[in-house]
Design a protein around this motif. Structure first.
Motif, mmCIF file in Angstrom:
data_model
loop_
_atom_site.group_PDB
_atom_site.id
_atom_site.type_symbol
_atom_site.label_atom_id
_atom_site.label_comp_id
_atom_site.label_asym_id
_atom_site.label_seq_id
_atom_site.Cartn_x
_atom_site.Cartn_y
_atom_site.Cartn_z
ATOM 1 N N ASN A 107 0.413 -1.017 0.145
ATOM 2 C CA ASN A 107 -0.286 0.686 0.078
ATOM 3 C C ASN A 107 0.958 1.239 0.102
ATOM 4 N N ASN A 167 -4.425 0.841 -1.851
ATOM 5 C CA ASN A 167 -3.617 -0.171 -1.907
ATOM 6 C C ASN A 167 -3.289 -0.538 -3.730
ATOM 7 N N ASN A 196 -8.326 2.014 1.535
ATOM 8 C CA ASN A 196 -8.721 1.154 2.873
ATOM 9 C C ASN A 196 -9.059 1.701 3.578
ATOM 10 N N ASN A 197 -8.015 3.095 4.111
ATOM 11 C CA ASN A 197 -9.089 3.397 4.977
ATOM 12 C C ASN A 197 -7.607 5.272 5.494
ATOM 13 N N ASN A 256 -14.169 2.856 5.352
ATOM 14 C CA ASN A 256 -14.464 1.470 5.525
ATOM 15 C C ASN A 256 -14.681 1.361 6.740
ATOM 16 N N THR A 276 -13.580 1.214 9.607
ATOM 17 C CA THR A 276 -12.265 0.924 10.325
ATOM 18 C C THR A 276 -11.649 1.507 11.552
#
Length: 229
Positions: free
Chosen positions: A123, A149, A155-156, A183, A185
């Motif tokens: 990432n 990614n 991803n976050n 997402n 998280t």
């Protein structure tokens, strides 16, 4: 969890200067990346080990920084993990940090860009860093970052807010909150720590925090200035 704790190689600084300074300015201890760059022709090693109570895991890490100019540095770091002590490579990053502000500004901002070759899912992370001082002794650092990614999917996102207080010219303490969002998280974590400057080029540190369980850590920062120009 471990990726959050060590995301950026993990750091705060009470001194907010980007050029070569008489005393080092470290990212350690803590999760916040400092707004500082290390300074032209300065090599700096930030190394530590953390222990996570919830899985009895010891996690060593190191972060290496070198200043190409007063505003630009290259950096690289690794994190080891595994049920057997340091048996797995959890993260291996290569990146750069650039100071966006004038070096003499009281309030400063910078950008850190890193690529993680060692994570299970490779990432890229871009982090905006802002730092300033309320007084000669009380300062703060804020990080806001995004992690994507290789397919450019998010991803976050991450945040850190760090408050630091300089007890004297050699010692300081901090408290901070950190975590991720987007997402599904969402996380809110906390830690606090202490540093002691042995001399202008060597610092010891320790911290304790909560991130899905208690974690503690200790480490050092070692600087080698090749010249002071």
């Amino acid at each position: 969890m471990k990726k959050i704790v060590f995301l950026c190689f993990v750091l705060f600084s009470i001194t907010v200067k980007a050029q070569f300074t008489e005393s080092l300015a470290s990212d350690r201890p803590g999760q916040a990346l400092s707004v500082n760059t290390v300074g032209k022709n300065v090599f700096q090693n930030q190394t530590g080990i953390d222990f996570f109570e919830n899985n009895s895991l010891y996690v060593p890490s190191s972060f290496f920084r070198f200043g190409l100019s007063e505003k630009l540095e290259l950096n690289s770091g690794f994190i080891l993990s595994g049920e057997n002590f340091a048996s797995d490579l959890a993260s291996f990053t290569i990146g750069a940090r650039y100071l966006l502000s004038n070096v003499d500004s009281n309030s400063k901002s910078s950008l850190q860009l890193s690529y993680d070759f060692g994570a299970d899912a490779k990432n890229t992370q871009l982090t905006y860093i802002f730092g300033s001082s309320f007084t000669d002794k009380l300062s703060y650092t804020a990080n806001l970052g995004i992690n994507v990614n290789d397919d450019f999917n998010t991803n976050n996102a991450l945040y850190v807010f760090n408050m630091a207080y300089s007890l004297n010219t050699k010692m300081g303490v901090f408290v901070e909150t950190f975590g991720t969002f987007l997402n599904n998280t969402d996380q809110i974590n906390f830690d606090a720590g202490y540093y002691y400057l042995i001399n202008t080029n060597f610092q010891l540190d320790a911290l304790i925090g909560e991130n899905d369980g208690l974690f503690v850590g200790a480490g050092f920062t070692w600087r080698v200035p090749f010249n002071k120009k």
